[in-house]
Design a protein around this motif. Structure first.
Motif, PDB file in Angstrom:
ATOM      1  N   MET A   1      13.985   8.137  -5.409  1.00  0.00           N
ATOM      2  CA  MET A   1      13.563   9.008  -4.310  1.00  0.00           C
ATOM      3  C   MET A   1      14.548  10.177  -4.208  1.00  0.00           C
ATOM      4  O   MET A   1      15.749   9.954  -4.073  1.00  0.00           O
ATOM      5  CB  MET A   1      13.493   8.244  -2.993  1.00  0.00           C
ATOM      6  CG  MET A   1      12.477   7.118  -3.009  1.00  0.00           C
ATOM      7  SD  MET A   1      12.377   6.231  -1.436  1.00  0.00           S
ATOM      8  CE  MET A   1      11.564   7.458  -0.418  1.00  0.00           C
TER       9      MET A   1
ATOM     10  N   VAL B   1       9.675   9.831  -6.439  1.00  0.00           N
ATOM     11  CA  VAL B   1       9.111  10.240  -5.148  1.00  0.00           C
ATOM     12  C   VAL B   1       9.968  11.321  -4.502  1.00  0.00           C
ATOM     13  O   VAL B   1      11.199  11.250  -4.522  1.00  0.00           O
ATOM     14  CB  VAL B   1       9.017   9.021  -4.193  1.00  0.00           C
ATOM     15  CG1 VAL B   1       8.410   9.427  -2.855  1.00  0.00           C
ATOM     16  CG2 VAL B   1       8.213   7.900  -4.836  1.00  0.00           C
ATOM     17  N   GLU B   2       9.306  12.316  -3.931  1.00  0.00           N
ATOM     18  CA  GLU B   2      10.007  13.314  -3.118  1.00  0.00           C
ATOM     19  C   GLU B   2       9.958  12.874  -1.661  1.00  0.00           C
ATOM     20  O   GLU B   2       8.902  12.475  -1.164  1.00  0.00           O
ATOM     21  CB  GLU B   2       9.342  14.685  -3.266  1.00  0.00           C
ATOM     22  CG  GLU B   2       9.426  15.250  -4.669  1.00  0.00           C
ATOM     23  CD  GLU B   2       8.800  16.619  -4.774  1.00  0.00           C
ATOM     24  OE1 GLU B   2       8.625  17.274  -3.720  1.00  0.00           O
ATOM     25  OE2 GLU B   2       8.482  17.042  -5.901  1.00  0.00           O
ATOM     26  N   THR B   3      11.089  12.938  -0.994  1.00  0.00           N
ATOM     27  CA  THR B   3      11.143  12.537   0.401  1.00  0.00           C
ATOM     28  C   THR B   3      11.727  13.659   1.249  1.00  0.00           C
ATOM     29  O   THR B   3      12.073  14.722   0.733  1.00  0.00           O
ATOM     30  CB  THR B   3      11.965  11.238   0.554  1.00  0.00           C
ATOM     31  OG1 THR B   3      11.845  10.767   1.897  1.00  0.00           O
ATOM     32  CG2 THR B   3      13.416  11.470   0.219  1.00  0.00           C
TER      33      THR B   3
ATOM     34  N   ASN C   1      11.765   8.004  10.179  1.00  0.00           N
ATOM     35  CA  ASN C   1      11.078   8.028   8.887  1.00  0.00           C
ATOM     36  C   ASN C   1      11.611   9.095   7.932  1.00  0.00           C
ATOM     37  O   ASN C   1      11.287   9.078   6.741  1.00  0.00           O
ATOM     38  CB  ASN C   1       9.577   8.267   9.091  1.00  0.00           C
ATOM     39  CG  ASN C   1       8.854   7.040   9.619  1.00  0.00           C
ATOM     40  OD1 ASN C   1       9.256   5.916   9.331  1.00  0.00           O
ATOM     41  ND2 ASN C   1       7.810   7.256  10.406  1.00  0.00           N
ATOM     42  N   CYS C   2      12.388  10.041   8.448  1.00  0.00           N
ATOM     43  CA  CYS C   2      12.851  11.156   7.614  1.00  0.00           C
ATOM     44  C   CYS C   2      13.830  10.676   6.542  1.00  0.00           C
ATOM     45  O   CYS C   2      14.847  10.060   6.860  1.00  0.00           O
ATOM     46  CB  CYS C   2      13.508  12.221   8.487  1.00  0.00           C
ATOM     47  SG  CYS C   2      12.361  13.076   9.569  1.00  0.00           S
TER      48      CYS C   2
ATOM     49  N   ILE D   1      10.464   7.674   4.022  1.00  0.00           N
ATOM     50  CA  ILE D   1       9.115   7.620   3.475  1.00  0.00           C
ATOM     51  C   ILE D   1       8.818   8.869   2.648  1.00  0.00           C
ATOM     52  O   ILE D   1       9.535   9.867   2.710  1.00  0.00           O
ATOM     53  CB  ILE D   1       8.061   7.498   4.594  1.00  0.00           C
ATOM     54  CG1 ILE D   1       8.029   8.791   5.448  1.00  0.00           C
ATOM     55  CG2 ILE D   1       8.327   6.282   5.463  1.00  0.00           C
ATOM     56  CD1 ILE D   1       6.890   8.846   6.440  1.00  0.00           C
ATOM     57  N   ASP D   2       7.749   8.789   1.887  1.00  0.00           N
ATOM     58  CA  ASP D   2       7.200   9.966   1.222  1.00  0.00           C
ATOM     59  C   ASP D   2       6.380  10.715   2.265  1.00  0.00           C
ATOM     60  O   ASP D   2       5.363  10.203   2.750  1.00  0.00           O
ATOM     61  CB  ASP D   2       6.308   9.520   0.058  1.00  0.00           C
ATOM     62  CG  ASP D   2       5.604  10.688  -0.634  1.00  0.00           C
ATOM     63  OD1 ASP D   2       5.759  11.841  -0.171  1.00  0.00           O
ATOM     64  OD2 ASP D   2       4.888  10.436  -1.620  1.00  0.00           O
TER      65      ASP D   2
ATOM     66  N   HIS E   1       2.353   5.430   3.826  1.00  0.00           N
ATOM     67  CA  HIS E   1       3.729   5.144   4.229  1.00  0.00           C
ATOM     68  C   HIS E   1       3.888   5.251   5.746  1.00  0.00           C
ATOM     69  O   HIS E   1       4.514   4.396   6.375  1.00  0.00           O
ATOM     70  CB  HIS E   1       4.693   6.115   3.538  1.00  0.00           C
ATOM     71  CG  HIS E   1       4.971   5.766   2.113  1.00  0.00           C
ATOM     72  ND1 HIS E   1       6.010   6.318   1.391  1.00  0.00           N
ATOM     73  CD2 HIS E   1       4.341   4.916   1.260  1.00  0.00           C
ATOM     74  CE1 HIS E   1       6.002   5.824   0.157  1.00  0.00           C
ATOM     75  NE2 HIS E   1       4.994   4.983   0.054  1.00  0.00           N
TER      76      HIS E   1
ATOM     77  N   GLY F   1       9.696  16.059   6.922  1.00  0.00           N
ATOM     78  CA  GLY F   1       9.954  14.666   6.573  1.00  0.00           C
ATOM     79  C   GLY F   1       9.044  13.645   7.196  1.00  0.00           C
ATOM     80  O   GLY F   1       8.934  12.518   6.699  1.00  0.00           O
ATOM     81  N   ASP F   2       8.359  14.004   8.309  1.00  0.00           N
ATOM     82  CA  ASP F   2       7.495  13.032   8.995  1.00  0.00           C
ATOM     83  C   ASP F   2       6.412  13.765   9.790  1.00  0.00           C
ATOM     84  O   ASP F   2       6.344  13.647  11.017  1.00  0.00           O
ATOM     85  CB  ASP F   2       8.350  12.164   9.928  1.00  0.00           C
ATOM     86  CG  ASP F   2       7.611  10.931  10.427  1.00  0.00           C
ATOM     87  OD1 ASP F   2       6.565  10.581   9.851  1.00  0.00           O
ATOM     88  OD2 ASP F   2       8.071  10.326  11.415  1.00  0.00           O
TER      89      ASP F   2
END
Length: 616
Positions: free
Chosen positions: A27, A62-64, A145-146, A149-150, A156, A233-234
């Motif tokens: 990630m 994955v980019e987050t 979540n930042c 998750i993706d 997600h 991010g979320d």
């Protein structure tokens, strides 16, 4: 079973597989801060090295979003089969091959790059991430979540309790939802600090067939990036909060007003809105119908003021309107309107999911919950944090932020952006809450904190922020339009060594006139940096005026340079760096500075490695 319940069951299964120890994953923090630090090149190198190692397609890349450690970007989290997940900092493309071979293939972490283990237990001498000094004191609700998750994955968000707050809200009456928000004690996180539940009740009480809710994502404070990070991010948390607000007041239409300078945030918002529509959450004709539009702003700071923002959405010049009427009665297109900022709405989704009483356990008696802050300026660990309201300022600056860079002494922090004020070293032990900061001449504001050390000139700081607000003034009202100009001219005189003692009283008079008679919050709060620096650093103003010196050696016209012949070794670095030829001398001979040519740019001072260039 409803469609949303089916989707959640599938999402939870997908999330369990994604986070399992058996499934390898990489990630990469790909929010704006990460991308600016080179995350894009790191991602491309991972693709190359994974293919080279025969792992292409076998490892999730994955980019987050932003996890908050902006000073340590690019950040990469790696989990290989049957090993804990480790977060690595300041990863460059040249580090990628070693990370792939050592961690992903060999199961051995690269300790020199490791920040912490993302699981609860240490791993081969690496402490859990939650013990990291920038993380240990945080309480993450809005930012939960930042970086985890993706942000492009609907599954997600759903798997981590997403839209449960909305489901709970829809099972309640509108008044019950508003009462839950009142119980939480949440106050507007955009700066004003007005109770969110009370604000919703005003809009709900207005009778009209059409109502609007607006998310104010026009984040314009220098050094502030909280809203951007949440949107990148979320994004679903903001959409969910906006829908809860819409249901509570009886609105079917929502706008997200985001500045065009946030292209990644807008891209991820558009993706999230499409996902919510496809899942039947938005534009659901069989249930609570709600639709969202994104309005791009041109980056005008005045659009942080709600009536200016609405004018912009309507397609006219962004200028504030007199109140009353208030937006709750006559807002966007003259319809009842409720406006909250990004953080308020993201918090609302969590409050409705976990309950208002649970949220109210955090914070102080009058300032409940948590607050996000962006740490910028002369601080060791710049980044994004979320702490319980009432956390001592010292904990934020020293324990979380790591203190000032280069071991310099802390001098002040500008809290609340251009609308805020300075807090000094004597305030380090005060709790950061609405009431305390207001009494000290500062504000929490949207959450920007710009840290200054002993080398910062407080008169220059006041001039910088006033210059910003002066440029951003819409010009509609005279106190703001002319007040910022006149005050700025006085500050320019003072920093140029042309100030008068009488200028202090002139500044105070202008500032109080602006605060008492400006039409909107921009003009009313623009004087805060001047008033707070005068309150705590008036001696610096007097040094500029009486002694014609800048104690911090920042103001060019008040700083003079000379060379100490005892320390000069004739290396010629000062001469080579001087843009005007003021510093001169032969190799291995004593150098000197011609005061007639010197423009006090400090290039020679910075270039000298022997301390021979002296500031006077």
């Amino acid at each position: 079973m409803s469609k949303l319940e089916e989707l959640r069951a599938s999402a939870e299964k997908e999330w369990a597989e994604f986070t399992s120890n058996e499934k390898p994953r990489v990630m990469v923090g790909a929010a704006t801060c990460g991308l600016a630090s080179g995350a894009g090149a790191v991602i491309e190198e991972f693709k190359k090295q994974l293919d080279k190692a025969g792992l292409g397609g076998k490892v999730d890349l994955v980019e987050t979003g932003c996890i908050g450690l902006c000073y340590a970007e690019p950040l990469v989290e790696i989990r290989s089969a049957n090993t804990p997940s480790v977060l690595y900092s300041k990863v460059s493309p040249k580090d990628v091959e070693k990370l792939v071979n050592s961690h992903l293939i060999g199961g051995e972490p690269v300790k020199e790059k490791a920040v912490g283990v993302m699981d609860d237990k240490p791993f081969k001498g690496i402490a859990p991430f939650k013990e990291h000094p920038m993380v240990a004191l945080q309480k993450r609700i809005v930012l939960r979540n930042c970086g985890v998750i993706d942000p492009t994955s609907f599954s997600h968000y759903l798997a981590r309790g997403g839209y449960k707050g909305l489901e709970r809200a829809l099972s309640m009456t509108q008044d019950e939802v508003i009462d839950e928000m009142k119980l939480s004690g949440l106050r507007g996180r955009g700066g004003a600090g007005f109770p969110t539940g009370v604000k919703w009740s005003f809009a709900k009480a207005s009778q009209n067939d059409v109502k609007y809710v607006i998310c104010n994502a026009d984040e314009g404070d220098p050094g502030a990036f909280m809203d951007r990070a949440v949107l990148e991010g979320d994004p679903h948390s903001v959409i969910e909060g906006l829908m809860i607000a819409g249901y509570a007041i009886g609105a079917k239409y929502g706008y997200i007003y985001a500045r065009a300078e946030y292209p990644l945030a807008i891209k991820r918002l558009k993706n999230a809105i499409s996902q919510a529509e496809e899942a039947g959450i938005l534009k659901n004709k069989d249930g609570f119908y709600f639709e969202i539009k994104i309005k791009k702003g041109a980056g005008a700071f005045v659009c942080g003021e709600e009536t200016s923002l609405m004018a912009s959405i309507e397609g006219v010049r962004a200028m504030p309107r007199p109140k009353p009427p208030f937006p709750a009665n006559s807002g966007l297109f003259k319809k009842p309107t409720n406006i909250n900022n990004v953080e308020s709405l993201a918090a609302a989704s969590s409050i409705m999911r976990e309950g208002g009483a649970e949220y109210a356990k955090l914070g102080t008696e009058k300032s409940k919950g948590t607050k996000t802050f962006s740490l910028a300026g002369k601080i060791e660990r710049t980044g994004l944090i979320e702490v319980e309201i009432g956390t001592p300022l010292r904990d934020i600056i020293e324990k979380i932020g790591g203190g000032c860079t280069d071991g310099k002494k802390f001098k002040a922090v500008q809290a609340g952006g251009p609308s805020g004020g300075c807090l000094t070293a004597e305030h380090l032990d005060v709790p950061v809450d609405y009431e305390t900061l207001s009494a000290l001449g500062a504000i929490i504001g949207s959450g920007g904190m710009v840290v200054m050390n002993e080398d910062s000139c407080m008169v220059e700081v006041a001039k910088f922020f006033l210059g910003f607000t002066g440029n951003e003034s819409c010009g509609k009202c005279i106190p703001c339009r002319m007040g910022t100009q006149h005050a700025l001219k006085i500050l320019e005189r003072i920093t140029s060594g042309e100030g008068e003692v009488e200028d202090i009283e002139r500044l105070k008079k202008i500032c109080m006139t602006m605060k008492q008679s400006s039409l909107c919050g921009l003009g009313q709060t623009a004087p805060n940096p001047i008033l707070s620096t005068l309150r705590y650093f008036e001696d610096e103003y007097m040094a500029h005026i009486k002694d014609k010196k800048c104690p911090a050696h920042v103001c060019p016209k008040l700083v003079h340079f000379k060379i100490d012949p005892e320390k000069c070794v004739g290396c010629t670095m000062c001469a080579r760096s001087c843009p005007t030829g003021a510093a001169h001398g032969e190799l291995k001979q004593k150098h000197s500075i011609d005061p007639e040519k010197c423009i006090s740019c400090s290039a020679c001072y910075q270039a000298c490695k022997f301390g021979a260039v002296v500031r006077d």
